[in-house]
Design an enzyme around this catalytic site. Sequence first.
Site, PDB file in Angstrom:
ATOM      1  N   TYR A   9       0.838  -1.200   0.000  1.00  0.00           N
ATOM      2  CA  TYR A   9       0.000   0.000   0.000  1.00  0.00           C
ATOM      3  C   TYR A   9       0.873   1.250   0.000  1.00  0.00           C
ATOM      4  O   TYR A   9       0.644   2.187  -0.775  1.00  0.00           O
ATOM      5  CB  TYR A   9      -0.938  -0.028   1.211  1.00  0.00           C
ATOM      6  CG  TYR A   9      -1.798   1.195   1.348  1.00  0.00           C
ATOM      7  CD1 TYR A   9      -2.822   1.447   0.432  1.00  0.00           C
ATOM      8  CD2 TYR A   9      -1.605   2.094   2.388  1.00  0.00           C
ATOM      9  CE1 TYR A   9      -3.627   2.570   0.554  1.00  0.00           C
ATOM     10  CE2 TYR A   9      -2.403   3.221   2.515  1.00  0.00           C
ATOM     11  CZ  TYR A   9      -3.413   3.456   1.595  1.00  0.00           C
ATOM     12  OH  TYR A   9      -4.192   4.575   1.713  1.00  0.00           O
ATOM     13  N   GLU A  43     -12.059   5.707   4.320  1.00  0.00           N
ATOM     14  CA  GLU A  43     -11.498   6.520   5.410  1.00  0.00           C
ATOM     15  C   GLU A  43     -12.533   6.696   6.516  1.00  0.00           C
ATOM     16  O   GLU A  43     -12.187   6.680   7.703  1.00  0.00           O
ATOM     17  CB  GLU A  43     -11.017   7.875   4.899  1.00  0.00           C
ATOM     18  CG  GLU A  43      -9.817   7.802   3.968  1.00  0.00           C
ATOM     19  CD  GLU A  43      -8.539   7.281   4.611  1.00  0.00           C
ATOM     20  OE1 GLU A  43      -8.450   7.201   5.849  1.00  0.00           O
ATOM     21  OE2 GLU A  43      -7.611   6.937   3.853  1.00  0.00           O
ATOM     22  N   TRP A  47      -5.785   1.305  10.054  1.00  0.00           N
ATOM     23  CA  TRP A  47      -5.964   1.248   8.604  1.00  0.00           C
ATOM     24  C   TRP A  47      -5.794  -0.176   8.074  1.00  0.00           C
ATOM     25  O   TRP A  47      -6.457  -0.553   7.120  1.00  0.00           O
ATOM     26  CB  TRP A  47      -5.000   2.210   7.912  1.00  0.00           C
ATOM     27  CG  TRP A  47      -5.130   2.162   6.426  1.00  0.00           C
ATOM     28  CD1 TRP A  47      -4.193   1.739   5.534  1.00  0.00           C
ATOM     29  CD2 TRP A  47      -6.277   2.515   5.633  1.00  0.00           C
ATOM     30  NE1 TRP A  47      -4.685   1.798   4.248  1.00  0.00           N
ATOM     31  CE2 TRP A  47      -5.974   2.276   4.285  1.00  0.00           C
ATOM     32  CE3 TRP A  47      -7.547   3.000   5.950  1.00  0.00           C
ATOM     33  CZ2 TRP A  47      -6.862   2.506   3.243  1.00  0.00           C
ATOM     34  CZ3 TRP A  47      -8.444   3.228   4.911  1.00  0.00           C
ATOM     35  CH2 TRP A  47      -8.098   2.985   3.580  1.00  0.00           C
TER      36      TRP A  47
END
Length: 193
Positions: free
Chosen positions: A26, A48, A56
């Site tokens: 990522y 988000e 995350w």
Amino acid sequence: MTDALAGADGALRCPWALSTEDYLAYHDEEWGRPVHGDGALYERLCLEAFQSGLSWITILRRREGFRAAFAGFEVAKVATFTDADKERLLADPGIIRNRAKIEATVANARVLTDWAPGELDELIWSFAPAPAGRPAPKRLGDVPAVTDESTALSKALKKRGIRFVGPTTAYALMQACGLVNDHLVDCVSRSAQ
């Protein structure tokens, strides 16, 4: 001196990127690279929002589940979701089953169906600060959680009816979508932006 750490390949990276293979991919391939297009930005905005209060990595590892559950984040399709769809989502182990976040995702799609093509992209990117506006961070502690721009973006989105996008979520969106470059000064990905 920076907080950047050498990875297995010897390249310096933001230290969070080295904790898992998922984060490494990522970090190297997505985070901080410019994202355009209403659909792509809607997806990032939703993810988000779902991340709020969580790590995350939790979202990243369920991203394909989210895409399947939310019709590929196609705004027009999500806008048609019914109460039965919301109940289906609340039972889906492939996503984060949070009623308020699911409701916001559907409500936001309904709001966005009334926007002109490119309007979400234009609005979000209008809050990108000048690239030279802030020096490259040396340490993780130099990276803010909220900025004046993210606070203004949050207010603008809320004013237009978008839910579940506070200043911290807006800043995370800005980081993820390349509006700001928060890779550490010595990070190999900083110059790739």
